[in-house]
Structures are given as C-alpha cells and as structure tokens.
Write a protein that holds these residues in place. Structure first.
Motif, PDB file in Angstrom:
ATOM      1  N   CYS A   1      -4.295  -3.005   4.627  1.00 26.03           N
ATOM      2  CA  CYS A   1      -4.375  -4.369   4.128  1.00 26.03           C
ATOM      3  C   CYS A   1      -4.018  -5.228   5.332  1.00 26.03           C
ATOM      4  CB  CYS A   1      -3.409  -4.594   2.967  1.00 26.03           C
ATOM      5  SG  CYS A   1      -1.684  -4.534   3.438  1.00 26.03           S
TER       6      CYS A   1
ATOM      7  N   CYS B   1       0.840  -1.202   0.000  1.00 24.67           N
ATOM      8  CA  CYS B   1       0.000   0.000   0.000  1.00 24.67           C
ATOM      9  C   CYS B   1       0.869   1.244   0.000  1.00 24.67           C
ATOM     10  CB  CYS B   1      -0.881   0.056   1.251  1.00 24.67           C
ATOM     11  SG  CYS B   1      -1.866  -1.394   1.542  1.00 24.67           S
TER      12      CYS B   1
ATOM     13  N   CYS C   1      -0.061  -2.799   8.843  1.00 23.86           N
ATOM     14  CA  CYS C   1      -0.688  -1.888   7.889  1.00 23.86           C
ATOM     15  C   CYS C   1      -2.178  -1.834   8.192  1.00 23.86           C
ATOM     16  CB  CYS C   1      -0.460  -2.370   6.460  1.00 23.86           C
ATOM     17  SG  CYS C   1      -1.349  -1.358   5.268  1.00 23.86           S
TER      18      CYS C   1
HETATM   19 ZN    ZN Z   1      -0.887  -2.424   3.385  1.00 22.42          ZN
END
Ligand code: ZN
Ligand code: ADP
Ligand code: ZN
Length: 735
Positions: A471, A453, A468
């Motif tokens: 995700c 990302c 993260c």
């Molecule tokens: Zn991510």
C-alpha cells in the motif's frame, strides 16, 4: 405514438455496471447516418459522460418519457470499426466485465476525455550536412547536447519528439541549441524513408529460415506460431523478415512487448530496417503522443505499431500480422479493472481477422506449450544462439555454511573479481528492492509491520524510510524500538540497496549501477543507465526482475542470482513456472556476444529438483515435466479457472458474500469445482480484508456458461453492494 422511424442510441458508458444505456439522438442531426463505433457525449447523473455507440434500435425498454437526449455525436465517422466492435463484444462476454469499461479501453485517454480525433503533424529532426561531419570532442562540456546529438546520429534517418522524449529529460533546450548550431535540421519522416540507408536483412541460419518460411507461407490465414528460441537466438530477425513480407502486401503489423523499456531498442532496430514510419504506444508517452500513434494506425497512415499491452486494441483496419514478444510475460495480463490477457485477446483478434500471429519467447508459457501439444499452435524452434555466441554455462553454488558478506559468498566474490579483471561486466540479480525486507529488534523481537497490510515494512536506508510495498504507507526510519525502547533495531534480510552498499565497499574502484523500481523512478534515468552500461562505463549491474527482460548487454559475462531459494516456496501453483522463466531469462543475459558467459545461482537447496532439472536439462524439459504434474493435479492449462475476489473493511461481509455466491453455484453447476471462500494469501491489504472463491471446470464452455448466469445473480445480492468484488477469468496470480 412512436413513429416506426424512431431511432434510439444504445450506448456503452464507462461505469462499473454491466449494461448499455438508451438515449435519443441529439436534435438537428440525421440519426439515420450515425454509425456504431462513434463517441457520444451524454447526460449522466448530474454531469456528462463520453460513451461509445454500440447499436441503433427502434425501441427501448425504458419508457419514452424517461429517455434522455444525447448531447453530441463527437465523431463524423466511427473510431472503432466493425472488426474492433466484434472483438470487444467477444472480450466483454469472455471476461464478464462491465461493457462500457471494456469498450472504452480500446480508446487512448485523449479520446476517452472527448478530445478531437485529429492528428497534428509533429516535427522531425535529422543530422544536417554540417552535423554529419562534426567532431564529437568539440562538444566539450555540453553533455546533454552531445548525448542528444549522438542519439540522433545513431538513428538512421529522422527522429520525432515522440522518439526522443522517453530517452531524455529536459531535451528541448539542448535540441534548440543543436538546431541553432546547425548540427541538426528539421526533416520529415518521408524524407527519412527516401534518404536513409536501410540495413539489409541478415542471412538467416537454417533454423531461422525454417521459421521464416513457415510464417510467410502461412501469412494469408489464421495461424499461431510459437517461436521458441533461446535468448540471443535471433528471434528478432525472424520477426523482421516476417514483417517485411506483410509490409510487401501493404498490410499493417502490430507488435506487442511486455516492457516499455524494451521499445526504444526494438524501435531502433525496426527503424534501421524499415523505411516506413514506426508508431509506438505505451504509458510513458504523453496523451497527445498516444493519440497520434492511435489515429495514425486507425487511419492507415502508418503500417507498424510497437507497444505494450495497452496498444492491443488499437484499430488497424488493414492488419496483416500480430507479434507478441516474450509471450510468457505476466505483464501481458492486466491485473486490475478489465482483467484481460493481451496474449489471449491478440490470438482471438488474429483468428477473427484470419491473419497469422507469432508468439515469441525463450521460455514459453505452459499454456502455449500445451497448445502446441494440442496441435493448435506450431512450434518453431531456434535452439542455437545466432552469430558466434555460445550458450552460457550454468551452475548452482551451495552457500550452506558459507560466510556471506551481505549475501555474497567468497566464491562469488572471487568470480566477480576475476571477471572485472578481464574488463568484462558482471550482472547480479536479486528480486527484492529496498535495503532489507524486515526491521527487527534484537532485544525483544519486535518487527516493523504495516498497520494496513499483513506485511512487513521494508527498510529504505538511503531515504531513511520504512515503506510498505503493498500500500502507499511509509514512515521515517526509527532509531528506537517502539516496544522496548532499545536502540538494537537491525535490518534483517537482503534488498538491492543493501547489496549496492556492500559492492561499493568491496569494489571501491568499480562503478556499480543499481536498476530497480526505486532507482529508476525519475524519467530518463533508466535509459541513461542502460546507455552507460552499453558504453562500458559500468562494471557491475545490480537489479531486480527489470533486468530479466530482453536487455542486450554484450559485455556481461558473469551473471549471478544471489538468492534463488526465496522463489522456491510459494503456495501459488504458477510460482514454479514463473521462477524457471525468471532464472532462464536472467541467465540469458550472460555472454550474448563472442565471450563465453557464466551463470551462478547461490542456493541452500542444491538438491532441489526444480533447479536441477532446469540446469541440467533446460527449460523445455522442465516445462514438460511440470505440465505432466499440472495434468495429474487437474490444474490449468488442463482445466479452466475463474477467481472471484471480494474485499471489505469488515472481513465477515466479504466472507459472507462469497459464501452466498458459492451456494448459488452449488445449486446449479455440479461440474464446477469450488475452492473457498478462503482468505487471500495476503489476507489484509491497505486496510481491506480479502477473500476469494476459485471456480474450476474441465470444460471452458461449461465454466463460461456458469459465469453467464451467475453474474446477474451476484448483482442481485444485497451483499454485492457492501463489498468490492471482481472476477478474474484465467487468473495468473492467486494473490
Ligand atoms: Zn501496507
Ligand atoms: P533474441 O531476440 O532471440 O534474443 P536477437 O534477435 O536479439 O535474439 O539476436 C541476437 C544477436 O544475434 C543480435 O546481435 C543479432 O543481430 C544477431 N543475429 C541474429 N540473427 C543472425 C544471423 N542470421 N546471422 C548473424 N547474426 C545474427
Ligand atoms: Zn524491542
């Protein structure tokens, strides 16, 4: 030769293709008697699928020899009745989402899987005569039993497992123990209704009275009432008395809430008032619980349904009133798959049924305020807190050049101390979970980023992880910089976990509770924490926006927003509205009973117009001013938008796809403004590149006319099969 009596079943099947599928009726049944709205099991590809019968026809576009035979009709009578089907047809045409997906979303999971549409009876529990006389101290160390016993005794009347299980984990064995000790007994909801003492309605104050009278006077036809009441003004009392009038007519009531955690509170208040059984429907219930709630409403066995967005489409054949509490809340919009707005669909449902709907909020959405201006909705105002509570004082705290201890300024720390000294509670708000949003190398400047990302990895110190938030990727918290090997890795910025550490060291004698998505993941934890807060066992409550929603903490007198600035800079035009709502809602947690509340906002932007309008003139003024700006900028609600999103692992494909779509639009729709294709605010997420194309028109009709002809053309594009694309009608987030 096809006989004129030939019957073909036209079926909505939940797959991402927007069309119906034709089947022959199963053998050995009288096809004449099948009605739309029943479930049908059909062969599809190599397996079977459950669909919903939409229509009976005499002919099909598919040649006879291609028509397969349906396997089985699963319901003796339709699960979805005429009005439900009509609403779903509307939703399908408005949101331009595949029809099978839209229709199946009205069914609870159990029915989608093909389970029988029958209700099993659930046991109910109530205090026994012995239990009513019982001294709590006798529980000694049996904490679970005691908690469960107290929970049951606080409810007027009997409780089902459905009500108990969201509040307690592993409640079966303490429940058995209580039964064995004869402190509780099996009961029934009907007995419950007869025996328990119900609370009398409160004497409405002048403003409540006007609101209630207006709603009841208009409760035999379609009307939208926007109940615009400051936090703690007694909106719930208005709901309760309006509901009573509908129950008196023998009709059903649908009440929608933004948050699961708010249902127990409201359920308890409903149970204390009404003798009829309250059904609840939300994603924390088991499949069977949801099935039962759904069927009890569908079969008119129950009159009141309390639920989240997912309860919206539950069939209620005798519906007389819809209430949507905290109508501004963005969780009413489904953000994936069938992207509908539960608020907007609820209004259409009320209109189709010609019944009233109440939208309640302390911070109404701009759309609803606009509709009041247009005289489509009636605004009912509750401007004062009910009872003896007074509004909290609001102040900005300039933290420029101040020494901050993990985000806490000296002034704030002093205020916290003073409040705690008075044995009152403090609530601190920070809308960022984790320890810190960034991990940076002090030697070389390297930062920990997600590989999949365009986002930083968040430090989760307790679990020693880098995670993260966009995700699912995570890794262990590293000790050395991968770029220069130095050990100078520093967490940068503040998250709730970090503030929790700071509070614990600043106030070692005090109890701090952190409420965010990390700390409340385990079932029952949030409920336990809320109970501890209300029992006065907690001194400082720290949390994210989870705290902003509806909770009633009577002993909180100081509320501080640690960092309002982070919300001030966003490219999304919805951001200011969202921030003003959040601030006002969080502020509303202060001083809800007879103690005066204070709200402090730490900022480095003390002159910022948004903050100043909000503080000195209130949400209403702020909203009016912001609506004027929207009008001048030709933004919703003065215009209508649809957002076409495309993602692909190859960014070029997504971009090309949207370019082709914009060419088609340009050929036919001159009145539609096109913005894009541009990359999304977060261009890469979970390894996918994301682009978007915004369509905007001053006329809702023109926009939908365009979408109607556009979607089939998009489906014919070759690139449409190489990217993942979706349409979001009336988007509320341009992410
Ligand atoms: Zn991510
Ligand atoms: P809201 O839903 O607007 O935030 P609530 O309905 O939770 O507000 O009401 C806040 C408090 O005021 C509750 O404790 C409620 O019992 C009390 N209250 C509401 N209406 C009245 C009234 N007419 N008289 C006395 N107390 C009231
Ligand atoms: Zn380094």
């Amino acid at each position: 030769m096809p006989s004129p009596e030939k019957i073909i079943l036209s079926i909505a099947i939940p797959i991402p293709v927007d069309r119906l599928f034709d089947y022959l009726p199963p053998l050995n049944i009288n096809a004449q008697n099948i009605l739309p709205g029943v479930r049908v099991k059909v062969p599809f590809g190599k397996s079977f699928k459950i669909g919903i019968l939409i229509e009976l026809k005499n002919s099909s576009e598919s040649p006879d020899d291609k028509l397969k035979r349906a396997e089985e009709i699963l319901d003796a009578s339709p699960l979805l009745l005429e009005n439900d089907l009509k609403l779903l047809h509307w939703a399908h045409s408005y949101y331009h989402h595949p029809i099978g997906d839209v229709f199946i979303s009205a069914l609870p999971t159990a029915l989608r899987k093909g389970k029988a549409s029958q209700v099993r009876t659930t046991p109910y529990y109530a205090l026994s005569p012995l239990g009513k006389e019982f001294d709590l101290s006798l529980f000694k160390n049996a904490h679970k039993q005691r908690a469960l016993f107290e929970f049951i005794s606080k409810h007027t009347g009997a409780l089902s497992q459905t009500t108990i299980s969201p509040h307690f984990k592993l409640w079966q064995s303490p429940l058995k123990a209580l039964l064995k000790k004869d402190l509780i007994q099996l009961s029934t909801p009907i007995e419950n209704a007869k025996t328990s003492q119900k609370q009398k309605p409160l004497t409405a104050n002048a403003e409540q009275k006007i609101a209630i009278e207006h709603i009841i006077k208009n409760n035999h036809h379609f009307s939208v009432s926007l109940l615009d009441g400051v936090t703690g003004s007694g909106k719930t009392e208005v709901y309760l008395q309006s509901i009573q009038a509908t129950l008196d007519k023998g009709q059903q009531v649908l009440v929608l809430l933004p948050e699961i955690t708010l249902t127990p509170q409201l359920e308890a208040r409903f149970n204390a008032r009404f003798s009829t059984k309250i059904e609840t429907f939300h994603s924390k219930h088991t499949e069977t619980q949801r099935l039962h709630a759904w069927l009890n409403m569908q079969q008119k066995k129950s009159l009141i349904l309390l639920g989240t967005r997912s309860a919206l489409l539950t069939p209620c054949p005798n519906l007389g009133l819809i209430i949507l509490d905290e109508e501004h809340d963005s969780s009413f919009k489904q953000q994936e798959g069938f992207r509908f707005s539960a608020r907007d669909v609820a209004i259409v449902r009320a209109k189709m049924l010609n019944i009233p709907i109440i939208l309640g909020s302390a911070t109404p959405s701009f759309e609803s305020l606009y509709n009041v201006k247009q005289k489509r909705y009636t605004r009912l105002v509750l401007s004062q807190r009910a009872g003896s509570a007074t509004p909290p004082s609001l102040a900005l705290l300039d933290i420029r050049n101040q020494y901050l201890q993990e985000g806490l300024s000296p002034t704030l720390i002093k205020m916290i101390k003073n409040t705690l000294a008075k044995k009152q509670q403090v609530l601190l708000f920070l809308n960022r979970r984790g320890f810190s949003p960034t991990l940076i190398c002090h030697s070389c400047g390297w930062t920990a980023e997600c590989k999949r990302c365009d986002a930083n990895l968040v430090v989760h110190y307790q679990q020693q992880k880098l995670r993260c938030h966009h995700c699912s990727s995570e890794q262990f918290l590293i000790k050395n910089c991968p770029a220069c090997q130095s050990e100078e890795l520093k967490p940068l910025g503040l998250g709730t976990e970090r503030v929790e550490y700071a509070l614990n060291s600043l106030f070692p004698q005090k109890t701090v509770v952190r409420l965010d998505r990390d700390s409340t993941q385990k079932k029952g934890v949030l409920e336990e924490q809320l109970a501890a807060i209300n029992a006065g066992q907690v001194d400082i409550i720290l949390g994210t926006q989870m705290l902003a929603k509806g909770h009633h903490f009577p002993n909180v007198t100081l509320v501080a927003l640690l960092d309002v600035d982070s919300g001030l800079f966003s490219i999304d035009f919805h951001a200011a509205e969202r921030l003003a709502q959040l601030i006002t809602q969080v502020a509303g947690r202060a001083g809800r009973e007879n103690k005066k509340g204070h709200v402090i906002m730490q900022t480095r932007q003390p002159e910022h117009p948004l903050l100043n309008t909000l503080i000195h003139q209130g949400y209403s003024h702020f909203a009016q001013a912001a609506l004027e700006e929207r009008k001048e900028a030709e933004l919703p609600p003065y215009t209508y938008q649809a957002l076409l999103r495309a993602t692909a692992s190859n960014p070029q494909l997504a971009q090309d796809f949207l370019s082709e779509v914009s060419l088609i639009v340009n050929q036919q729709a001159f009145s539609t403004l096109l913005l894009g294709p541009v990359s999304a605010p977060m261009p890469k997420r979970a390894g996918q590149f994301r682009y978007q194309l915004l369509l905007q028109n001053k006329q809702r009709k023109a926009l939908h006319h365009l979408l109607h002809s556009l979607i089939p053309k998009i489906n014919k594009l070759k690139l449409a099969r190489k990217v993942k694309w979706s349409l979001d009608v009336d988007p509320i987030d341009l992410y």
